[in-house]
Scaffold this active site. Structure first.
Site, mmCIF file in Angstrom:
data_model
loop_
_atom_site.group_PDB
_atom_site.id
_atom_site.type_symbol
_atom_site.label_atom_id
_atom_site.label_comp_id
_atom_site.label_asym_id
_atom_site.label_seq_id
_atom_site.Cartn_x
_atom_site.Cartn_y
_atom_site.Cartn_z
ATOM 1 N N ALA A 297 43.737 41.721 60.928
ATOM 2 C CA ALA A 297 44.611 41.130 59.914
ATOM 3 C C ALA A 297 46.004 41.764 59.906
ATOM 4 C CB ALA A 297 43.959 41.253 58.540
ATOM 5 N N ASP B 142 38.143 52.368 50.924
ATOM 6 C CA ASP B 142 38.253 52.596 52.368
ATOM 7 C C ASP B 142 37.483 53.832 52.828
ATOM 8 O OD1 ASP B 142 39.838 50.386 52.422
ATOM 9 O OD2 ASP B 142 41.693 51.430 52.963
ATOM 10 N N HIS C 249 40.932 14.799 43.582
ATOM 11 C CA HIS C 249 41.616 14.095 44.672
ATOM 12 C C HIS C 249 43.034 13.752 44.238
ATOM 13 C CE1 HIS C 249 42.242 11.366 48.051
ATOM 14 N NE2 HIS C 249 42.757 10.510 47.170
#
Length: 466
Positions: free
Chosen positions: A188, A313, A445
Site C-alpha cells: 500500500a 503494529d 439507485h
C-alpha cells in the site's frame, strides 16, 4: 502530578490514544506517554498526510480529463511546495484535535520517551522527559502502543539518507518535486507514493520481489491494478530482486535481478517501501515473548508479562491504523473487565491510489488453500449506471462465499472510492451474513454500491445487469 495510574499507554498513535480514551471512559485513571507528536506516525507521517497528497494528485490528474465532462481549463499547473504545505497543515490540525480529546477525557499527557523496567503489578515506566529530566511512573496496567518504523536493508544500500534514498517520511515532505523515482515494494505505501508522484508527472518504476504487485490482494485485483497503473504510465518490474541501491552524482542506481537478468534502474530518488520494523527496544530484557520482533499477545492484547498489554503494529500484522484502534479498545475493556463483543471482527485493507483497492477476508485462492469450497462472483463498474455517469468505469467488485454454508467470507474491490464501499462487506462478514441476506438487501439507485449487490448475485448465477 500523579505517579500512580490504573493505565498508562505508551505511544499516542491511533491505537494508543484510542485505548487511552476508552480506558478513561471506563473510569480508569489514565496517562499517555508520547515522545514526538500526538496522533503518532499515522496521523502525522502516514495515513492522513498521504491522503492529503493523493487528493491533490487526483484533482490535478483529473484536469487532463475534463474534456470528457464537457469542460476545459487552460494552463493547469501546480505548486509543489503548497501541496506539501497543505498536507502538513492537515496533519497539524488533526494532531491538535487529539490534544483536545486528551484534555476532554482527563488523560494526562506525558511528553517524553518511556523505558519499561520490572515492577509490580505491572512494569514501571522511567520516562526521559522532552523538557528535560526524568519521571518514574507506576501503573496497575501498561498498554504498549509504540508502533513501528520503516524497514531498511543496509546490506544492499537501501537506507534512507533523506536526500536521494527515502522512506515514507522523506517522501511526504521533500524539498522539491522529483522528475523520476524508483519505488522498492508494491504494498500500500509503495503504490500510494507511486500513484501520487506519477499524478504530478514523475517517471515512476515500481520494483516488486513477488511475481505480481500488491501480493496480499486477490490475484484478479492485482492484475487489474497493474494494468490500470500501467495505463497511467507507471512502470513495473515484478519478480525482481533488488541486489544493490547506490547513490550517484545525479541520483540513484538500483540494480535488480529479474529472472536471472541483471538490470540497472536509474532515477533522481528511490523510495524504500519494504515493510516495517517494530519499536521493541528493551522488551527482550524485560522477558516479553517476541515472534520475529513482534510482541506475542492473547486476543485482548495481554502479553506474558503481568500487567503488560501490546496493541497495533508492535503486536504484528496487519499493520493498519484501524486494527490498532480496535485492539486498543479491547485491551482497555479487558483491563476494566468490560464484556467485549466481536473481538474477531474482520480487518479491511485499503490502498488509496488511483484506482483505489479495498479488500476484506479470504481471497479466492486463500479460501481454496484453506480447504473451503467457494462460490465467487464479480461485477464490473463499466455497466454500473452511477459509475458510467461519473466517468469512473474502471474496476470491479468480487465476492467470495463458502459454497457449503452460504457465508460471505471475502470481498475484493478495485475502482473509484471503493475504500468507502468496503465497509458494507466488513459489516456483512462481522454479522455472519449469507448469500440470502445479501441478495435480499435493497441498494439505492443509482449508486456504485449496486455493484456489490450484483457481485453477490453473480456468485449464485443470479446477476441482473450483465
Amino acid at each position: 502530578m500523579s505517579t500512580e495510574f490504573d493505565v498508562v499507554v505508551i505511544g499516542a498513535g491511533p491505537g494508543g490514544y484510542v485505548a487511552a480514551i476508552r480506558a478513561s471512559q471506563l473510569g480508569l485513571k489514565t496517562a499517555i506517554v508520547e515522545r514526538e507528536n500526538l496522533g503518532g506516525i499515522c496521523l502525522n507521517w502516514g495515513c492522513i498526510p498521504t491522503k492529503a497528497l493523493l487528493k491533490s494528485g487526483e484533482v490535478y490528474e483529473q484536469l487532463s480529463h475534463l474534456g470528457g465532462y464537457g469542460l476545459s481549463v487552460e494552463k493547469a499547473s501546480f505548486d509543489f511546495g503548497k501541496i506539501i504545505e497543505r498536507s502538513r497543515g492537515v496533519a497539524k490540525n488533526m494532531s491538535g484535535g487529539i490534544a483536545f480529546l486528551m484534555k476532554k477525557h482527563k488523560i494526562e499527557v506525558i511528553e517524553g520517551e518511556a523505558k519499561l523496567e520490572k515492577g509490580a503489578p505491572a512494569p514501571k515506566l522511567v520516562i526521559a522527559l522532552k523538557a528535560g529530566g526524568s519521571r518514574t511512573v507506576q501503573a496497575k496496567n501498561v498498554i504498549l502502543a509504540s508502533g513501528a518504523r520503516a524497514r531498511e536493508i543496509p546490506a544492499i544500500g537501501a537506507v534512507s539518507d533523506g536526500d536521494k534514498i527515502w522512506t515514507y517520511r522523506d517522501a511526504l515532505a521533500p524539498k522539491a518535486m522529483p522528475k523520476s523515482l524508483v519505488v522498492i515494494g508494491s504494498g500500500a505505501i509503495g503504490i500510494e507514493f507511486a500513484s501520487f508522484y506519477r499524478a504530478l508527472g514523475a517517471e515512476v518504476t515500481v520494483v516488486e520481489a513477488i511475481d505480481r504487485i500488491m501480493p496480499v490482494e486477490d490475484e484478479e485485483v492485482s492484475k487489474a491494478a497493474q494494468k490500470a497503473f500501467e495505463k497511467r504510465g507507471i512502470k513495473f518490474r515484478v519478480g525482481a530482486k533488488v541486489a544493490k541501491v547506490e547513490k550517484t552524482k545525479d541520483g540513484v542506481s538500483v540494480t535488480v535481478d529479474v529472472g536471472g537478468k541483471i538490470e540497472q534502474l536509474t532515477a533522481e530518488k528511490c523510495i524504500v517501501a519494504v515493510g516495517i520494523a517494530p519499536n521493541n527496544d528493551g522488551l527482550e530484557a524485560l522477558g516479553v515473548s517476541l515472534d520475529r520482533g513482534h510482541v506475542v499477545t492473547d486476543k485482548h492484547g495481554k502479553t506474558n508479562v503481568a500487567g503488560l498489554y501490546a496493541i497495533g503494529d508492535i503486536a504484528g500484522a496487519p499493520w493498519l491504523a484501524h486494527k490498532a484502534s480496535h485492539e486498543g479498545i479491547h485491551a482497555a475493556e479487558a483491563i476494566a473487565n468490560y464484556k467485549t463483543p466481536n473481538v474477531h471482527s474482520p480487518i479491511p485493507g485499503c490502498t488509496y491510489a488511483n484506482p483505489q483497492v479495498a479488500s476484506v477476508g479470504y481471497t479466492e485462492a486463500g479460501a481454496k488453500a484453506a480447504g473451503i469450497e467457494v462460490k465467487a462472483g464479480r461485477f464490473p463498474f463499466r455497466v454500473n449506471g452511477k459509475a458510467v455517469a461519473a466517468g469512473e468505469v474502471e474496476g470491479f467488485v468480487k465476492t467470495v462465499f463458502d459454497a457449503k454454508t452460504g457465508a460471505l467470507i471475502g470481498a475484493h474491490m478495485i475502482g473509484h472510492e471503493v475504500t468507502e464501499m468496503i465497509q458494507g462487506f466488513v459489516t456483512a462478514i462481522t454479522l455472519e451474513a449469507t448469500e440470502e441476506d445479501l441478495h435480499g438487501i435493497v441498494y439505492a439507485h443509482p449508486t456504485m454500491s449496486e455493484a456489490m449487490h450484483e457481485a453477490a448475485l453473480d456468485a449464485y448465477g443470479r446477476v441482473l445487469h450483465i
